[in-house]
Design a protein around this motif. Structure first.
Motif, PDB file in Angstrom:
ATOM      1  N   ASN A 143       0.835  -1.381  -0.024  1.00 48.33           N
ATOM      2  CA  ASN A 143       0.061  -0.064  -0.188  1.00 48.33           C
ATOM      3  C   ASN A 143       0.922   1.071   0.068  1.00 48.33           C
ATOM      4  OD1 ASN A 143      -2.726  -1.178   0.021  1.00 48.33           O
ATOM      5  ND2 ASN A 143      -2.438  -1.564   2.241  1.00 48.33           N
ATOM      6  N   ALA A 144       2.131   1.412   0.765  1.00 51.51           N
ATOM      7  CA  ALA A 144       2.900   2.301   0.910  1.00 51.51           C
ATOM      8  C   ALA A 144       3.875   2.415  -0.516  1.00 51.51           C
ATOM      9  CB  ALA A 144       3.532   2.269   2.044  1.00 51.51           C
ATOM     10  N   THR A 145       3.964   1.662  -1.202  1.00 53.87           N
ATOM     11  CA  THR A 145       5.267   1.649  -2.142  1.00 53.87           C
ATOM     12  C   THR A 145       4.393   2.022  -3.789  1.00 53.87           C
ATOM     13  OG1 THR A 145       6.154   0.211  -0.840  1.00 53.87           O
ATOM     14  CG2 THR A 145       7.105   0.730  -2.997  1.00 53.87           C
ATOM     15  N   SER A 146       4.423   3.196  -4.025  1.00 54.71           N
ATOM     16  CA  SER A 146       3.793   3.467  -5.238  1.00 54.71           C
ATOM     17  C   SER A 146       4.345   3.097  -6.481  1.00 54.71           C
ATOM     18  CB  SER A 146       3.293   4.947  -5.489  1.00 54.71           C
ATOM     19  OG  SER A 146       4.746   5.653  -5.239  1.00 54.71           O
ATOM     20  N   ASP A 147       5.739   2.904  -6.234  1.00 56.54           N
ATOM     21  CA  ASP A 147       6.432   2.391  -7.402  1.00 56.54           C
ATOM     22  C   ASP A 147       6.797   1.010  -7.479  1.00 56.54           C
ATOM     23  OD1 ASP A 147       8.299   2.575  -5.332  1.00 56.54           O
ATOM     24  OD2 ASP A 147       9.855   3.442  -6.653  1.00 56.54           O
ATOM     25  N   LEU A 148       5.926   0.166  -6.793  1.00 56.12           N
ATOM     26  CA  LEU A 148       6.340  -1.397  -6.749  1.00 56.12           C
ATOM     27  C   LEU A 148       6.212  -2.038  -8.013  1.00 56.12           C
ATOM     28  CD1 LEU A 148       6.846  -3.522  -4.569  1.00 56.12           C
ATOM     29  CD2 LEU A 148       4.608  -3.835  -4.235  1.00 56.12           C
TER      30      LEU A 148
ATOM     31  N   GLU B  59      -4.964  -5.858  -3.208  1.00 57.14           N
ATOM     32  CA  GLU B  59      -4.512  -4.699  -2.776  1.00 57.14           C
ATOM     33  C   GLU B  59      -3.961  -3.972  -3.867  1.00 57.14           C
ATOM     34  OE1 GLU B  59      -4.825  -2.910  -0.268  1.00 57.14           O
ATOM     35  OE2 GLU B  59      -5.420  -4.303   1.383  1.00 57.14           O
ATOM     36  N   ARG B  60      -3.123  -4.566  -4.686  1.00 62.78           N
ATOM     37  CA  ARG B  60      -2.370  -4.049  -5.946  1.00 62.78           C
ATOM     38  C   ARG B  60      -2.641  -4.997  -7.076  1.00 62.78           C
ATOM     39  NH1 ARG B  60       1.693  -0.381  -4.658  1.00 62.78           N
ATOM     40  NH2 ARG B  60       1.692   0.068  -6.855  1.00 62.78           N
TER      41      ARG B  60
ATOM     42  N   SER C  16      -2.574  -4.328 -10.473  1.00 70.13           N
ATOM     43  CA  SER C  16      -1.601  -4.054 -11.351  1.00 70.13           C
ATOM     44  C   SER C  16      -0.192  -4.520 -11.263  1.00 70.13           C
ATOM     45  CB  SER C  16      -1.604  -2.517 -11.704  1.00 70.13           C
ATOM     46  OG  SER C  16      -0.927  -2.048 -10.675  1.00 70.13           O
ATOM     47  N   VAL C  17       0.301  -4.970  -9.944  1.00 77.40           N
ATOM     48  CA  VAL C  17       1.455  -5.524  -9.465  1.00 77.40           C
ATOM     49  C   VAL C  17       1.741  -6.772  -9.769  1.00 77.40           C
ATOM     50  CG1 VAL C  17       3.291  -5.872  -7.946  1.00 77.40           C
ATOM     51  CG2 VAL C  17       2.034  -3.591  -8.153  1.00 77.40           C
TER      52      VAL C  17
END
Length: 204
Positions: free
Chosen positions: A40-45, A69-70, A72-73
């Motif tokens: 959640n805290a790492t936008s460039d993951l 949660e992410r 697209s990652v």
């Protein structure tokens, strides 16, 4: 992000990432809760390397929760679980691939490189009919809805889930109604059975 509760293997994964992407900033964690916080805290993951058997995780709940949660990652599962069984399940919940911990470092590096390039490290697997359809329904849940479902799997009452999530019990009831509708089931028991059948409540 490298998420694994075994320090030595986590170090090996870090080395594998460094070999493939020397300029990458690598964040490590040993628990699922912390992995979610980092996600959640790492936008460039760019990539999540995830072990299935970590504190806070049951079955494939880690894959499902991080994917929710992410979405697209890419998530690459690296686990000691039986690949023939675990690989298709991990993919159903959003992982791009599965690599056994018994694989050579070169194989792991190739899988990491493929995931970073936006490719699946292995060919797509055949659909499993009803099971695949239910997994797709679970994958459509929001992070909060998924946490509510996991609470049900743990045998918690609505008020207990509400306390853990820091919301009103009426909010949990509303989420539960939506979860039942998305899964196409009639009650909490059926929802729990469906989730367990898919491995979300499996023993770690």
């Amino acid at each position: 992000m490298v998420a694994d509760d075994h320090p030595l293997f986590r170090q090996a994964l870090v080395m594998a990432v460094e070999a493939v992407a020397p300029q990458a900033r690598i964040v490590e964690t040993s628990t699922l809760d912390r992995a979610v916080e980092i996600a959640n805290a790492t936008s460039d993951l760019l990539l999540i390397l995830l072990d299935l058997k970590m504190p806070g995780s049951a079955g494939f709940s880690g894959v499902a929760l991080l994917h929710a949660e992410r979405p697209s990652v890419p998530i690459l599962v690296i686990s000691s679980a039986e690949a023939q069984v675990a690989s298709p399940e991990a993919r159903r919940y959003g992982a791009v691939g599965f690599i056994g911990k018994d694989q050579d470092l070169a194989v792991i590096e190739q899988a990491i490189a493929a995931a970073l390039d936006g490719h699946s490290p292995a060919p797509p697997l055949a659909s499993a009919g009803d099971v695949d359809d239910m997994a797709h329904k679970v994958a459509s849940l929001t992070p909060t809805q998924l946490r509510v479902l996991l609470g049900v799997l743990d045998g918690q009452l609505n008020k207990q889930i509400a306390y853990e999530l820091g919301v009103a019990e009426s909010t949990i009831k509303s989420h539960m109604t939506t979860v039942l509708a998305k899964l196409g089931v009639q009650n909490r028991t059926q929802a729990a059975l469906a989730a367990r059948a898919l491995g979300l409540g499996a023993d770690r």
